[in-house]
Each structure stands twice: as structure tokens, then as C-alpha cells.
Scaffold this motif. Structure first.
Motif, PDB file in Angstrom:
ATOM      1  N   GLY A 287       0.774  -1.244   0.000  1.00 55.84           N
ATOM      2  CA  GLY A 287       0.000   0.000   0.000  1.00 55.84           C
ATOM      3  C   GLY A 287       0.797   1.281   0.000  1.00 55.84           C
ATOM      4  N   LYS A 419     -10.631 -11.706  -8.706  1.00 53.96           N
ATOM      5  CA  LYS A 419     -10.547 -12.130  -7.298  1.00 53.96           C
ATOM      6  C   LYS A 419      -9.259 -11.712  -6.594  1.00 53.96           C
ATOM      7  N   CYS A 422      -6.631  -5.500  -6.293  1.00 54.03           N
ATOM      8  CA  CYS A 422      -6.074  -4.821  -5.121  1.00 54.03           C
ATOM      9  C   CYS A 422      -7.066  -4.698  -3.960  1.00 54.03           C
TER      10      CYS A 422
HETATM   11  C1  HEM Z   1      -2.156   3.435  -6.437  1.00 57.73           C
HETATM   12  C2  HEM Z   1      -2.030   2.497  -5.533  1.00 57.73           C
HETATM   13  C3  HEM Z   1      -2.116   1.024  -5.776  1.00 57.73           C
HETATM   14  C4  HEM Z   1      -2.002   0.319  -6.937  1.00 57.73           C
HETATM   15  C5  HEM Z   1      -1.778   0.864  -8.342  1.00 57.73           C
HETATM   16  C6  HEM Z   1      -2.151  -1.086  -6.604  1.00 57.73           C
HETATM   17  C7  HEM Z   1      -2.121  -2.120  -7.537  1.00 57.73           C
HETATM   18  C8  HEM Z   1      -2.266  -3.453  -7.215  1.00 57.73           C
HETATM   19  C9  HEM Z   1      -2.209  -4.520  -8.174  1.00 57.73           C
HETATM   20  C10 HEM Z   1      -2.027  -4.351  -9.673  1.00 57.73           C
HETATM   21  C11 HEM Z   1      -2.366  -5.681  -7.501  1.00 57.73           C
HETATM   22  C12 HEM Z   1      -2.309  -7.107  -8.080  1.00 57.73           C
HETATM   23  C13 HEM Z   1      -3.537  -7.466  -8.801  1.00 57.73           C
HETATM   24  C14 HEM Z   1      -3.447  -8.831  -9.468  1.00 57.73           C
HETATM   25  O1  HEM Z   1      -2.803  -9.752  -8.968  1.00 57.73           O
HETATM   26  O2  HEM Z   1      -4.041  -8.939 -10.529  1.00 57.73           O
HETATM   27  C15 HEM Z   1      -2.520  -5.350  -6.096  1.00 57.73           C
HETATM   28  C16 HEM Z   1      -2.718  -6.279  -5.097  1.00 57.73           C
HETATM   29  C17 HEM Z   1      -2.774  -5.952  -3.765  1.00 57.73           C
HETATM   30  N1  HEM Z   1      -2.794  -4.680  -3.220  1.00 57.73           N
HETATM   31 FE1  HEM Z   1      -2.664  -2.939  -4.236  1.00 57.73          FE
HETATM   32  N2  HEM Z   1      -2.341  -1.207  -5.257  1.00 57.73           N
HETATM   33  C18 HEM Z   1      -2.335   0.060  -4.712  1.00 57.73           C
HETATM   34  C19 HEM Z   1      -2.535   0.392  -3.378  1.00 57.73           C
HETATM   35  C20 HEM Z   1      -2.750  -0.505  -2.374  1.00 57.73           C
HETATM   36  C21 HEM Z   1      -3.039  -0.163  -1.000  1.00 57.73           C
HETATM   37  C22 HEM Z   1      -3.205   1.258  -0.459  1.00 57.73           C
HETATM   38  C23 HEM Z   1      -3.114  -1.340  -0.306  1.00 57.73           C
HETATM   39  C24 HEM Z   1      -3.371  -1.594   1.165  1.00 57.73           C
HETATM   40  C25 HEM Z   1      -3.927  -0.788   1.995  1.00 57.73           C
HETATM   41  C26 HEM Z   1      -2.898  -2.424  -1.251  1.00 57.73           C
HETATM   42  C27 HEM Z   1      -2.905  -3.756  -0.936  1.00 57.73           C
HETATM   43  C28 HEM Z   1      -2.859  -4.796  -1.863  1.00 57.73           C
HETATM   44  C29 HEM Z   1      -2.906  -6.200  -1.496  1.00 57.73           C
HETATM   45  C30 HEM Z   1      -2.974  -6.761  -0.072  1.00 57.73           C
HETATM   46  C31 HEM Z   1      -2.868  -6.923  -2.691  1.00 57.73           C
HETATM   47  C32 HEM Z   1      -2.930  -8.446  -2.844  1.00 57.73           C
HETATM   48  C33 HEM Z   1      -4.383  -8.863  -2.957  1.00 57.73           C
HETATM   49  C34 HEM Z   1      -4.599 -10.361  -3.098  1.00 57.73           C
HETATM   50  O3  HEM Z   1      -3.695 -11.070  -3.529  1.00 57.73           O
HETATM   51  O4  HEM Z   1      -5.706 -10.811  -2.770  1.00 57.73           O
HETATM   52  N3  HEM Z   1      -2.690  -1.876  -2.490  1.00 57.73           N
HETATM   53  N4  HEM Z   1      -2.464  -3.988  -5.960  1.00 57.73           N
END
Ligand code: HEM
Length: 477
Positions: A287, A419, A422
Motif C-alpha cells: 500500500g 478475485k 487490489c
Molecule cells: C495506487 C495504488 C495502488 C495500486 C496501483 C495497486 C495495484 C495493485 C495490483 C495491480 C495488484 C495485483 C492485482 C493482481 O494480482 O491482478 C494489487 C494487489 C494488492 N494490493 Fe494494491 N495497489 C495500490 C494500493 C494498495 C493499498 C493502499 C493497499 C493496502 C492498503 C494495497 C494492498 C494490496 C494487497 C494486499 C494486494 C494483494 C491482494 C490479493 O492477492 O488478494 N494496495 N495492488
């Protein structure tokens, strides 16, 4: 084996040599994927050694595969070292029941804590006010030189820390943040493509010291991030802290409440302190840098496109009665130009050059092509966002494209799709909207020193990196 089209592969190395050649020829991973898309279509296969890797570079197919058939593609294909360190705990590097339960819980806890609504807005605006007070205090003749990476790193780090453990970073504890950021940066520097692909037994055998160093650095980060959660747990046990399960103030409190409930019911043993450590670690790591990087990219675009800033500000002034109140999440429905600008920032920032991979467990058909089981598959977000068939003149920074065709907004998917998309999307969207909107209402932003580059500084790596050395002049309006 049947897979979508792609370049002819060689035994053992597959298409790795072509991938390296086209990355070199087109100056980066994303342009190389874009070349493969133009040559073989929106869905193509590259063999990475013995592993068939299917990339999807258009929105409709990504939606069909990862949303309509989402249950088939829940499992992440993980580098062995990540799997080894996480022990299938947490969110990013876990699969199966534990991942599903923690994901459901995290989304629910965020909702309870007001994410996407007033409570989250208050947290973000309070943080922004505190940071702006510092900018104003440092001003000389109404101008402050701001190192945008330092500014957004700390601001976003503070918001996420306050959501997770109820503590923001200020001048008293800023060193804690710097220590953590240092640990994360040096852990990231340690990894090479070798460490990410080699089986653990081989890494241990060939480079035992390297293996120990990598594992130690990961464990150190997780322990550092979660030490306050442990302290809270001890206080709960000693009666020094009482959990408010109805109105938890932060993520740790929500988790400890859930842990107690589960213990009383005796239903699951998934909620453990060890698991909490990994969940917090993942939320922190996923995050902080992602959101800060997006904001830095956005401001790099702003100084190159003053005409966009002018249009945003005109809209913001109207919406807020000449800046007489802060911009609120409630304004989103009316701030069409700012929304378009943020979408264009995220399309360009598109922080992953190579998106995370999912397992394809069973034989299927994608866009008419048969796909055998045993492949890895992904919506290739970076390539999708530069797809000229979707975004005309994709290299141009042009928010108006979304005003001319509002349906295009749906096709920008920086947070992934399906699923495993993010978990922090709502938090990040709130931060980006409120921080950009309110900073533009408060300050005129001017370049300081050299012209700011909007190029990716690491085009050959898995993640994008904007120019993080930039300093800008913030002039109070
Ligand atoms: C501009 C900000 C952010 C972008 C561009 C972003 C983008 C992404 C992307 C592309 C993925 C992977 C999706 C996939 O596997 O297809 C992801 C997963 C994840 N993101 Fe973000 N994210 C952002 C901010 C955040 C924030 C603020 C948090 C936490 C508070 C966060 C927590 C997570 C978590 C825990 C995963 C894994 C989810 C899973 O595997 O179930 N992200 N994010």
C-alpha cells in the motif's frame, strides 16, 4: 500442448531470448509486450523456460477471464522465495482458504473503519493538513521547495500506518518511518531475477549466505511493521487495553476482536498472531510505495502539463466555492475533469510493468484459443494501458480522452481485475483523489531546477519507477 499464438520457442529456454531481444530493441518490457500484442493479438503466449506464460492485453478478455470465470484463476503463481517466507500466510503471497478468509476479513474491516466514506476522508485530510502546515512553515516569500518523493512517501506511509496500527508519523517518530523505508528499499535491492525463479533447495545449496540474507531481510521487515500489533496483543492479555469490537479504531484492533470471537466459537484457527504479522506486512508493503509512486508520477506530469493543472483548478474552484472548503470524496460525481486527469495519471503511472501471475489449473478457452492446464496467466496491465487500439495516441498525456469517451474510464485497471485485484483500491483511490485535488487547491506547482522527466526510470524491470529525484516549488495560492 495448446496455447494462444506467440513466437516460436526453443527447448529449455522457450522464448526468453526473444523477450530479451525485443526488450532491448523497443527499450523496455512494456513496449516489448506491446510489440508481441501487435504481432500475435491481444492474447499471446511466451514460454519462460518450461513455463507457458499467457498475457492478456485487452479489457474485454481480462473481464471475461478474471471476473466472469474468476473462481478458476484465484491462485497466484508465486516465486519460490516468496512462498517460502510467507508460509502461505497473509494476502499477497498466499493461496487457498487462509488467503480467502484474510481477504474477506480485510475488506470487511476497511468497510467498518469507514474506507471510501467520511471517516477515511477525515484521516487523509488530517494528515494532509499536518503536512501542509510544515510546507507553509518552511515557506520563504510564499514558496517552498518540496522533494515530492519524500513528501508523498511520508504522507502516504503515515495514512497507511494510522489505518493499520492507529499511529501517524510526525517529527517525533519520523525516524521509525525512515528505518522501515530503508529496510524495504535495501530488501528490494537484494532481489535479482535469479532469486525469484530458482527453487529454494537450489538457492540454499548454491548460495547459502545469499539465501540467509534474503530471508532475514524479509523477516526483519515483517517484524518491524508488526511489533506494535504484538505490543497491543500483550496489553490485551494483561488487561491494559480493552478491545472495542463494535467500533475498532484501526486494523489491528479489528483483527484482535475477530481473533477473540473465533476463539470463543472455536470455529477456525486461521486468525493467529503469526498470520496478522504477514497480513499487516503485506498491506504496508503493497500500500505505501504503490500509492506514493502514483502521486509522484502525477506531479511529474503536472509540471509538464500546466494546461491540465489550470483546467483541474478551474473545476475545483467552482466545486468548492473558490476554495472556501476542502475538496471532499462527495465531490467525485461532479469533478469530471479531475477524475479524467487521475485516470490518465494512473494509466501512465501503471506501476507494474509485469503483473502478478495466476495459475491456470484446468484446460480452457480464452478469446477462442484453447489453453491447456499448467500455464500461468495474467492481465498484462502495463501493456493494456498502452494499447493503441483502446487508447488512441497512448503515449500522449491527454485527460480529455476520458471526457470525449467516458466509457474509456472503465478500461483503466491499475488495481488489477478479478478475485486477486487490489485489496487497498478504495483507500488508494481516496488518497489519490483527496491529495491531488486539495494540493492543487492550495498551491501552484512549478518546476524547480531541471525539466522533470516523465519516463520510466527502470523500463527493464517488473515495476515502473518515475523520476524520484524531482523537487518542485509549491507556491501558496
Ligand atoms: C495506487 C495504488 C495502488 C495500486 C496501483 C495497486 C495495484 C495493485 C495490483 C495491480 C495488484 C495485483 C492485482 C493482481 O494480482 O491482478 C494489487 C494487489 C494488492 N494490493 Fe494494491 N495497489 C495500490 C494500493 C494498495 C493499498 C493502499 C493497499 C493496502 C492498503 C494495497 C494492498 C494490496 C494487497 C494486499 C494486494 C494483494 C491482494 C490479493 O492477492 O488478494 N494496495 N495492488
Amino acid at each position: 500442448k495448446k496455447f494462444p499464438p506467440g513466437p516460436t520457442s526453443l527447448p529449455f529456454i522457450g522464448n526468453i531470448h526473444q523477450l530479451i531481444y525485443y526488450c532491448w530493441k523497443h527499450k523496455g518490457v512494456v513496449p516489448a509486450f506491446d510489440y508481441f500484442r501487435q504481432t500475435y493479438g491481444d492474447v499471446f503466449t511466451l514460454w519462460l523456460g518450461p513455463i507457458p506464460h499467457v498475457s492478456i492485453c485487452d479489457y474485454e478478455t481480462s473481464q471475461e477471464v478474471f471476473v466472469k470465470n474468476g473462481n478458476k484463476y484465484k491462485d497466484r503463481f508465486l516465486p519460490p522465495i516468496f512462498e517460502h517466507v510467507s508460509e502461505n500466510l497473509g494476502l499477497v503471497s498466499a493461496n487457498g482458504e487462509s488467503w480467502a478468509e484474510m481477504r474477506r476479513f480485510a475488506l470487511g474491516a476497511f468497510r467498518t473503519m469507514g474506507v471510501g466514506r467520511d471517516l477515511m476522508e477525515e484521516r487523509i485530510l488530517a494528515e494532509l493538513d499536518a503536512r501542509c502546515a510544515k510546507i507553509d512553515a518552511d515557506a520563504v516569500n510564499g514558496k517552498t521547495i518540496v522533494h515530492t518523493t519524500e513528501f508523498f512517501d511520508l504522507t502516504v506511509g503515515s495514512v497507511i500506518n494510522s489505518v493499520l496500527i492507529g499511529k501517524r508519523f510526525d517529527s517525533h517518530n519520523k525516524d521509525e518511518f525512515l528505518k522501515l523505508k530503508g529496510l524495504i528499499d535495501s530488501a528490494a535491492d537484494l532481489f535479482t531475477i535469479f532469486d525469484l525463479t530458482v527453487p529454494i533447495w537450489l538457492l540454499k545449496k548454491l548460495c547459502p549466505e545469499r539465501y540467509a540474507k534474503i530471508v532475514e531481510s524479509q523477516v526483519e521487515i515483517i517484524n518491524f511493521v508488526s511489533r506494535e500489533a504484538n505490543e497491543r496483543y500483550e496489553k490485551v492479555k494483561s488487561g491494559e487495553f480493552t478491545i472495542n469490537s463494535e467500533d475498532p479504531q484501526d486494523f489491528v484492533e479489528a483483527y484482535l476482536a475477530k481473533m477473540e470471537q473465533e476463539k470463543e466459537k472455536g470455529t477456525t484457527n486461521l486468525y493467529t498472531m503469526e498470520c496478522l504479522k504477514h497480513v499487516i506486512g503485506d498491506l504496508w508493503l503493497a500500500g505505501q510505495d504503490t500509492t506514493a509512486t502514483t502521486l509522484v508520477s502525477g506531479f511529474n506530469q503536472f509540471v509538464n502539463h500546466p494546461e491540465v493543472v489550470k483546467k483541474c483548478r478551474e473545476e475545483l474552484m467552482k466545486l468548492t466555492d473558490n476554495g472556501s472548503r476542502p475538496l471532499s470524496l462527495k465531490d467525485r460525481a461532479e469533478s469530471h475533469y479531475l477524475n479524467a486527469t487521475i485516470a490518465e495519471i494512473q494509466r501512465h503511472a501503471s506501476i507494474l510493468n509485469v503483473n502478478f501471475w495466476r495459475y491456470n489449473h484446468e484446460a480452457t478457452t480464452i478469446k477462442g484459443y484453447p489453453v491447456d492446464s499448467g500455464s500461468v496467466i495474467t492481465a498484462q496491465l502495463g501493456a493494456l494501458h498502452v494499447n493503441n487500439d483502446i487508447f488512441k495516441n497512448a503515449e500522449k498525456f491527454y485527460p480529455e480522452r476520458f471526457i470525449e469517451d467516458p466509457k474509456l474510464l472503465n478500461q483503466v485497471i491499475p488495481f488489477g481485475i478479478g478475485k486477486r485485484s487490489c485489496v487497498g483500491e478504495n483507500i488508494a483511490r481516496s488518497e489519490i483523489y483527496l491529495m491531488i485535488g486539495n494540493l492543487l487547491l492550495r498551491y501552484d506547482i512549478k518546476p524547480f531546477g531541471d525539466v522533470t522527466s516523465t519516463e520510466d526510470k527502470l523500463p527493464y524491470s517488473a515495476g515502473k519507477l518515475p523520476d524520484k529525484t524531482v523537487k518542485l516549488e509549491f507556491c501558496k495560492l
